[in-house]
Motif scaffolding. Structure first.
Motif, mmCIF file in Angstrom:
data_model
loop_
_atom_site.group_PDB
_atom_site.id
_atom_site.type_symbol
_atom_site.label_atom_id
_atom_site.label_comp_id
_atom_site.label_asym_id
_atom_site.label_seq_id
_atom_site.Cartn_x
_atom_site.Cartn_y
_atom_site.Cartn_z
ATOM 1 N N LYS A 93 0.834 -1.207 0.000
ATOM 2 C CA LYS A 93 0.000 0.000 0.000
ATOM 3 C C LYS A 93 0.874 1.265 0.000
ATOM 4 O O LYS A 93 0.379 2.355 -0.207
ATOM 5 N N TYR A 94 2.169 1.100 0.286
ATOM 6 C CA TYR A 94 3.054 2.260 0.329
ATOM 7 C C TYR A 94 3.476 2.656 -1.086
ATOM 8 O O TYR A 94 3.216 1.947 -2.060
ATOM 9 N N THR A 95 4.135 3.793 -1.199
ATOM 10 C CA THR A 95 4.526 4.364 -2.489
ATOM 11 C C THR A 95 5.763 3.678 -3.049
ATOM 12 O O THR A 95 6.753 3.490 -2.351
ATOM 13 N N MET A 96 5.686 3.326 -4.319
ATOM 14 C CA MET A 96 6.821 2.751 -5.032
ATOM 15 C C MET A 96 7.307 3.785 -6.041
ATOM 16 O O MET A 96 6.597 4.115 -7.000
ATOM 17 N N LEU A 97 8.495 4.333 -5.795
ATOM 18 C CA LEU A 97 9.058 5.375 -6.654
ATOM 19 C C LEU A 97 9.797 4.764 -7.833
ATOM 20 O O LEU A 97 10.606 3.851 -7.665
ATOM 21 N N GLY A 98 9.516 5.281 -9.025
ATOM 22 C CA GLY A 98 10.308 4.924 -10.186
ATOM 23 C C GLY A 98 11.538 5.822 -10.229
ATOM 24 O O GLY A 98 11.443 7.022 -9.981
ATOM 25 N N ASP A 99 12.676 5.235 -10.527
ATOM 26 C CA ASP A 99 13.917 6.004 -10.588
ATOM 27 C C ASP A 99 14.719 5.591 -11.826
ATOM 28 O O ASP A 99 15.878 5.201 -11.725
ATOM 29 N N PRO A 100 14.095 5.645 -13.025
ATOM 30 C CA PRO A 100 14.773 5.147 -14.222
ATOM 31 C C PRO A 100 16.031 5.926 -14.611
ATOM 32 O O PRO A 100 16.901 5.379 -15.290
ATOM 33 N N THR A 101 16.163 7.160 -14.181
ATOM 34 C CA THR A 101 17.378 7.931 -14.464
ATOM 35 C C THR A 101 18.427 7.741 -13.378
ATOM 36 O O THR A 101 19.544 8.243 -13.503
ATOM 37 N N ALA A 102 18.050 7.046 -12.307
ATOM 38 C CA ALA A 102 18.923 6.778 -11.154
ATOM 39 C C ALA A 102 19.289 8.042 -10.376
ATOM 40 O O ALA A 102 20.190 8.020 -9.541
ATOM 41 N N ALA A 103 18.588 9.134 -10.599
ATOM 42 C CA ALA A 103 18.900 10.379 -9.895
ATOM 43 C C ALA A 103 18.741 10.234 -8.384
ATOM 44 O O ALA A 103 19.584 10.721 -7.615
ATOM 45 N N ILE A 104 17.685 9.567 -7.949
ATOM 46 C CA ILE A 104 17.464 9.405 -6.506
ATOM 47 C C ILE A 104 18.486 8.424 -5.941
ATOM 48 O O ILE A 104 19.099 8.676 -4.892
#
Length: 187
Positions: A93-104
């Motif tokens: 139920k929690y947030t799944m962040l996409g990080d395709p640029t790997a910035a995070i």
């Protein structure tokens, strides 16, 4: 290099939560305790066991006012597809962040350049966006939500009780320490 008391870097990314796509920024994170839970990739082996463990403890994190952000270098579309096809990930139920640029991932120093994915890294941030706890393990070593909850409770206790510290193996309700000259050499 990210260290204790490092401040969350600015970011904006697409995410998947509760059957919907949304955009999450560093501004959304500030003002509450949060966990950034980096993992190598969707549709893998150890990762779903960790993410399911977090999902199984979601109510406890919620009681502590902690937002969880699962982060991999996959896109938010991939998170949705995994959520829709895996019983373990379907619990999330929690947030799944996409990080395709790997910035995070790069801003938290967990990006593995040659692999194009993140290490298993856990970061607890306080409401000011400052890192209060870091755990990084190798790819084959899963993490425990129960142990993370203990660290969250300890960090929140110390933040709410200046002058007190939590000793090894501290559990909520256990005795804390008040550092002083009187304790030196007596512990």
């Amino acid at each position: 290099m990210v260290r204790i008391n490092s401040t969350l870097a600015p970011f904006s990314t697409d995410a998947f939560r509760d059957g919907k796509f949304l955009t999450v920024t560093d501004s959304d994170v500030r003002g509450k305790w949060s966990v950034f839970f980096f993992y190598p990739a969707d549709f893998t082996f150890v990762c779903p066991t960790e993410l399911e463990d977090l999902a199984d403890h979601q109510a406890e994190f919620d009681k502590l006012g902690v937002e969880i952000y699962g982060v991999s270098t996959d896109k938010h579309f991939t998170h949705k597809a995994w959520h829709d096809t895996s019983p373990a990930i379907g619990k999330i139920k929690y947030t799944m962040l996409g990080d395709p640029t790997a910035a995070i991932s790069k801003s938290f120093d967990v990006y593995i350049e040659e692999a194009g994915m993140a290490d298993r890294g856990t970061f607890l941030l306080d409401p000011e966006g400052k890192v209060q706890y870091i755990e990084i393990t190798s790819g084959g070593v899963g993490r425990s939500a129960t142990e993370l909850l203990d660290k969250v409770r300890a960090a929140q206790y110390v933040a709410a009780n200046p002058g007190e510290v939590c000793p090894a193996k501290w559990k909520e309700g256990s005795t804390t320490l008040k550092p002083s000259l009187d304790l030196i050499g007596k512990i």
